[in-house]
Scaffold this active site. Structure first.
Site, PDB file in Angstrom:
ATOM      1  N   ASP A   1       0.842  -1.189   0.000  1.00 21.74           N
ATOM      2  CA  ASP A   1       0.000   0.000   0.000  1.00 21.74           C
ATOM      3  C   ASP A   1       0.884   1.249   0.000  1.00 21.74           C
ATOM      4  OD1 ASP A   1      -2.682   1.333   0.519  1.00 21.74           O
ATOM      5  OD2 ASP A   1      -1.577   1.979   2.292  1.00 21.74           O
TER       6      ASP A   1
ATOM      7  N   GLU B   1       1.635  -0.470  -5.042  1.00 19.88           N
ATOM      8  CA  GLU B   1       0.695   0.606  -5.345  1.00 19.88           C
ATOM      9  C   GLU B   1       1.587   1.829  -5.538  1.00 19.88           C
ATOM     10  OE1 GLU B   1      -3.354   2.699  -3.640  1.00 19.88           O
ATOM     11  OE2 GLU B   1      -1.785   2.143  -2.213  1.00 19.88           O
TER      12      GLU B   1
END
Length: 732
Positions: free
Chosen positions: A343, A379
């Site tokens: 993330d 990401e």
């Protein structure tokens, strides 16, 4: 309490069959107390007097798995200088492998007075805190072996442990929403039907569900609020929280591996649940604030925030970097997971201020013999300056390709755009990845993910509808690139419903026929809706739990059939980028590996890519000898394919081109009305593709008479559902 000196490594609580070694890093501490809790909550404190290189440690010979513990760290409390030690706050071990309970938010958890943040607060937090748990490291893996599926054959399914399983009618109620539910045959059989090779679980590291002192505040459902990087989240355990969650997680992994499915974890190493300077003191803030977090250089009482959550982990500090690396190794070696999706991964690349692809984190990952061999997915952005880094991660990495998502959404909603952008995304985004020596599989393609509209909502809403989140619909992105097909939200209009169903098939077909690694968001294959909520991070309710009883069965069949087509034909999952060019070839030249075609069947020319008919295009994919060689050294060949795209508002006529070695064509996929009639299509024939539709033609092959591979036929054979004639077909 009997104690021995113990060792400074490994960090955390390590049970060896006779006792437990405890080790905690803190450079600024003046004294560290290990706090043990019995079943009644009574606390026993043990001074850790052995210190090696800022690691405080002791061995307790009679402490066994299931023991709850925490730490109290004494030191200077001076927020203006970045130190926030407070011995009245019980602290979670950053290396805890299991956690019992959730914190009860109120004044005791905060190191300052809630009414006056300038004043220190010394309320004892033990009764309000979660506790670390000593775990049993032993587990019968029964010969478990990771599937080790190459990226080129990977289909990722992003899922939430609870959202996927909470309402499944075939799963016993007492295990719904847990790791055991993911391992249930009903879920595994569904994943296998779809051809899923890897399930990507949204955060399962122990997270804090609620960091608000406001009564009735919504909880953190998604889980991007980590507090312990080595512990499986206790809220997803069905058998208890005293270490049973570790055994249950391992059993889930073992079951998925036995089914040939890899496990990828969505991990959040960029920040923690302690938030900004007004957040609670739960763990690292009270252990060594300046070591674990990036503090503002001008005002160390505040935090540098690249994540939008209040803090950023200080990956430039060796012990913080060690925590991340030890966590990754633990999940691979002890928990047998197969990869990670990071993330806000750009935050991990900030060596100093700018994003640095050669930062210490990536350098260590590159050299690590364990971590470098699993799937690593970034990401590729954060909220800091220069945070959008799509295409700029090192060669080992793959990336969520947000440009793919945006381009495909724009194409099918009919937004004017350069066709060259669409062509690039469809063929693996070589413009983003080829420069670093990477291949098409560097692009993880997706149309939807947990963050944003579901696929059904993407074709049903123009605007977000997040009122349930309690933020007056201000949260969530406004850049949805969605189209409601003429009516906002639910409708009974059969034409609009048919168009929405066709659009969902268009998106799924485009995703599964594109070069790269496809990722489905859970429930998209069965028409899951969140009723227009595009930011359901705090909705732990039926809004976010999949309603299996309302599943769109034909859409499931269509998705499974497209996945099978991709799996069986390497033309749709090439190992290398195409080397053809979107220009006319000289007469007599070899057939290119790819050719882009106008609707009239002629080759696209440079000026065509910016022309006004940019909502309809066809592409020829050459299946001859371009997929490497088999074990006997023979060239791997496949069928030729032609894919027709019509994103326009009117039906479009396409002329079948003259292609060497393929005199006739079969209609393999059609997302709209039938276009083939009877028998194969001859070169030069004209077919009509209705508005907002896609079709795939395959070089003609002889199929035994009487076999119908359409979705409609497969469903009719089960007798379970009646299929409307315009639901789309997939045939071989």
């Amino acid at each position: 309490m009997e104690t021995w000196p113990g060792t400074a490594y490994p960090l955390g609580a390590t049970y060896d069959g006779n006792g437990t070694n405890f080790a905690l890093f803190s450079e600024g501490a003046e004294r560290v107390e290990l706090c043990l809790f019995d079943d009644h909550g009574d606390e026993t404190r043990v001074d850790l007097i052995e210190v090696d290189a800022y690691v405080w440690h002791a061995y307790l010979p009679h402490v066994a798995p299931g023991q709850r513990y925490g730490y109290r760290v004494h030191g200077r409390y001076d927020p203006a200088k970045g130190t926030r030690f407070n011995e009245f706050k019980l602290l979670l071990d950053p290396y805890a492998k299991a956690v019992d309970g959730q914190p009860t938010f109120g004044q005791p958890l905060f190191g300052y007075d809630l009414d006056d943040p300038t004043q220190r607060n010394d309320d004892d937090s033990a009764s309000s805190m979660m506790t670390s748990v000593v775990v049993n490291p032993y587990f019968d893996w029964a010969g478990d072996h990771p599937p080790r599926i190459p990226y080129g054959r990977t289909l990722i399914y992003e899922a939430h442990v609870k959202g996927l399983t909470q309402r499944h009618p075939d799963i016993p109620e007492d295990i719904r929403g847990t790791y055991s539910a993911i391992a249930h045959p009903a879920i595994i059989e569904h994943l296998q039907k779809l051809g899923v090779t890897a399930i990507e679980l949204m955060p399962v590291h122990q997270f804090v569900a609620d960091t608000s002192v406001a009564p009735g505040a919504p909880s953190n459902y998604w889980g991007y609020n980590t507090i312990a990087f080595l512990a499986p989240h206790n809220g997803y355990a069905s058998r208890g929280q005293r270490g049973a969650q570790v055994q249950e997680f391992k059993a889930m992994v073992r079951a998925l591996h036995a089914a040939g499915i890899e496990v990828i974890l969505d991990v959040v190493y960029n920040h923690t649940a302690e938030g900004n300077e007004l957040g609670p003191t739960l763990s690292m803030r009270g252990i060594d604030n300046a070591a674990y977090y990036r503090l503002d250089e001008k005002d160390p009482s505040k935090y540098t925030d690249y994540t939008g959550t209040g803090n950023s982990l200080n990956v430039t500090h060796p012990h913080t970097l060690q925590l991340i690396m030890d966590s990754l190794r633990y999940w691979i070696a002890d928990m047998h997971v197969d990869g990670f999706r990071f993330d806000l991964a750009s935050a991990l690349a900030r060596e100093f201020y700018e994003v640095d692809r050669l930062s210490a984190f990536f350098d260590i990952v590159q050299q690590d013999p364990l971590i470098s061999q699993v799937k690593l997915i970034a990401e590729p952005w954060d909220l800091g300056p220069g945070g959008y880094q799509v295409g700029n991660f090192p060669p080992l990495w793959t990336e969520w390709n947000g440009q793919y998502r945006d381009t495909v959404r724009d194409f099918w909603r009919g937004e004017p755009q350069a066709l060259g952008e669409f062509a690039s995304r469809l063929t693996g985004s070589s413009d983003l990845y080829a420069h670093s020596g990477r291949r098409p599989v560097a692009s993880v393609n997706f149309v939807t993910a947990h963050d944003g509209f579901t696929l059904r909502d993407l074709v049903s809403y123009n605007e977000k509808h997040n009122e349930a989140n309690g933020e007056q619909n201000r949260d969530g992105t406004d850049d949805n690139r969605s189209w409601n097909c003429g009516v906002e939200g639910p409708t009974d209009d059969p034409k609009i419903l048919a168009l929405r169903a066709r659009q969902q098939r268009n998106f799924i077909a485009t995703l599964l026929l594109s070069q790269g690694v496809p990722m489905l968001s859970h429930g998209d294959e069965l028409g899951r809706t969140q009723h227009g909520n595009n930011n359901a991070y705090n909705q732990d309710s039926e809004l976010t739990w999949i309603d299996w009883d309302a599943a769109d069965l034909p859409l499931i069949e269509f998705t499974a059939a497209l996945s099978k087509l991709r799996r069986e034909h390497p033309t749709f999952r090439r190992s290398r980028f195409f080397d053809g060019r979107p220009v006319a070839r000289e007469a007599g030249a070899p057939v290119p590996d790819i050719a882009w075609l106008r609707p009239d069947g002629t080759l696209m020319k440079p000026e065509d890519w910016e022309s006004g008919f940019g909502r309809a295009i066809a592409v020829f994919l050459n299946g001859d000898g371009i997929h490497g060689r088999d074990q006997r050294g023979r060239a791997i060949t496949d069928r030729h394919f032609i894919v027709l795209f019509n994103a326009g508002d009117e039906a479009m006529q396409f002329r079948i081109p003259q292609v060497k070695f393929s005199p006739n064509w079969d209609v393999v996929v059609e997302t709209g009305a039938a276009i083939d009639g009877h028998g194969p299509l001859a070169p030069g024939a004209t077919v009509t593709l209705e508005a907002k539709a896609l079709a795939v033609l395959g070089a003609h092959v002889e199929v035994p008479a009487g076999i119908d591979h359409s979705v409609a036929a497969s469903l009719s054979a089960t007798g379970s559902v009646r299929v409307a004639p315009r639901k789309g077909r997939v045939r071989r």
